[in-house]
Design an enzyme around this catalytic site. Structure first.
Site, PDB file in Angstrom:
ATOM      1  N   THR A   1       0.828  -1.219   0.000  1.00  0.00           N
ATOM      2  CA  THR A   1       0.000   0.000   0.000  1.00  0.00           C
ATOM      3  C   THR A   1       0.863   1.270   0.000  1.00  0.00           C
ATOM      4  O   THR A   1       0.774   2.095   0.908  1.00  0.00           O
ATOM      5  CB  THR A   1      -0.941   0.022   1.224  1.00  0.00           C
ATOM      6  OG1 THR A   1      -0.149   0.037   2.425  1.00  0.00           O
ATOM      7  CG2 THR A   1      -1.871  -1.180   1.238  1.00  0.00           C
TER       8      THR A   1
ATOM      9  N   ASP B   1      -1.904   3.995   8.468  1.00  0.00           N
ATOM     10  CA  ASP B   1      -1.893   2.774   9.274  1.00  0.00           C
ATOM     11  C   ASP B   1      -3.286   2.158   9.321  1.00  0.00           C
ATOM     12  O   ASP B   1      -3.440   0.929   9.227  1.00  0.00           O
ATOM     13  CB  ASP B   1      -1.416   3.084  10.698  1.00  0.00           C
ATOM     14  CG  ASP B   1      -0.088   3.817  10.717  1.00  0.00           C
ATOM     15  OD1 ASP B   1       0.812   3.423   9.966  1.00  0.00           O
ATOM     16  OD2 ASP B   1       0.038   4.790  11.475  1.00  0.00           O
TER      17      ASP B   1
END
Length: 297
Positions: free
Chosen positions: A142, A220
């Site tokens: 990602t 996150d």
């Protein structure tokens, strides 16, 4: 069956970044989460002051050895985020390789936190470790646009596929959205093996509304949510990304509404007021209303 995640990320006493951003939503969505805190800080470094400790590679190894000695080192997923020390990152690589050898079906979700908007968060000497050791181990990656060193987004995703990961999501890019400059464009690509054994690739794009504030911990949270929703939709990146981004939208909208109320009219919210409203978003994390749709390219 029980699904267990080993998450190696930062930790803060106050607020939501790293493991604090990842653990709660994963638990809400039914995952058992074992957390190793790469750092323990009082708060994230966007505040005026912060204090804390950094876990060394040796200390990481001691913790992992304790898990091994008790024979509880079987994991279905590994999630990693920010690291700025080469020996620590290389120890993480060794742990992932060992766990993958023990469980070949283990899925490694890597958020390569290196920088954004032309600025590095980590020393440049970590880049070869990410490129040569971390990315080839990853199953889901990602990066943001800067981290992917994007030239052509679709080509970069294909390049990253060739390095190892089956799923790549560029979490934000500077590419123009057809809806204007108030939207971010995110891109995703997933390699899929069809029933007849042939390979295909699903590529998607999403136009995400911008919010005029600086949040910490959203990357996150995104990586943790993508782990969860790709688990529930293993061959449907479109559905997984729609639910991931929609949860992000609900959390950020709730956070900015609260922060503006606390700051008062005409005042910019403080870092403390902009901490993600995670617990208050439990319902959206569990059952998100899809408000951002992905388009198949």
């Amino acid at each position: 069956m029980e699904c267990r995640v080993l998450s190696i990320q930062s930790h803060v006493v106050r607020g939501y970044v790293g493991n604090k951003s990842a653990t709660f939503p994963l638990q809400v969505l039914g995952f058992e989460v074992d957390s190793i805190n790469s750092v323990q800080f009082s708060n994230h470094t966007g505040y005026a002051h912060w204090k804390g400790q950094v876990l060394t590679a040796e200390e990481l190894n001691v913790l992992y050895e304790g898990i091994k000695l008790n024979k509880v080192n079987h994991y279905d997923y590994i999630l990693t985020g920010y690291s700025r020390d080469m020996s620590f990152l290389e120890m993480v690589v060794d742990i992932i390789q060992e766990l993958k050898n023990a469980n070949p079906s283990l899925v490694y979700v890597c958020d390569p936190v290196m920088g954004d908007q032309g600025a590095m968060y980590v020393p440049e000497f970590l880049l070869p470790v990410y490129r040569d050791k971390v990315v080839p181990l990853a199953d889901i990656l990602t990066p943001n646009q800067f981290e992917a060193e994007i030239i052509s987004a679709l080509q970069v995703m294909d390049l990253l596929h060739s390095m190892g990961p089956d799923t790549v999501v560029l979490t934000s890019t500077d590419l123009p959205s057809k809806y204007g400059d108030q939207f971010l464009l995110a891109l995703g690509s997933q390699k899929i093996v069809k029933a007849d054994g042939t390979n295909t690739t699903q590529k998607i794009c999403m136009d995400i509304p911008k919010v005029d504030a600086v949040f910490v911990g959203t990357g996150d949270l995104f990586a943790a949510l993508l782990l969860a929703w790709t688990h529930h939709h293993p061959k449907d990146l479109k559905a997984a990304c729609e639910k991931t981004v929609s949860v992000m939208h609900h959390v950020i909208k709730r956070t900015i509404t609260y922060a503006n109320e606390m700051a008062g009219p005409g005042k910019r919210p403080s870092p403390a007021q902009l901490e993600l409203r995670m617990v208050q978003s439990k319902g959206d994390i569990e059952n998100p209303a899809v408000v951002v749709e992905a388009k198949v390219l």
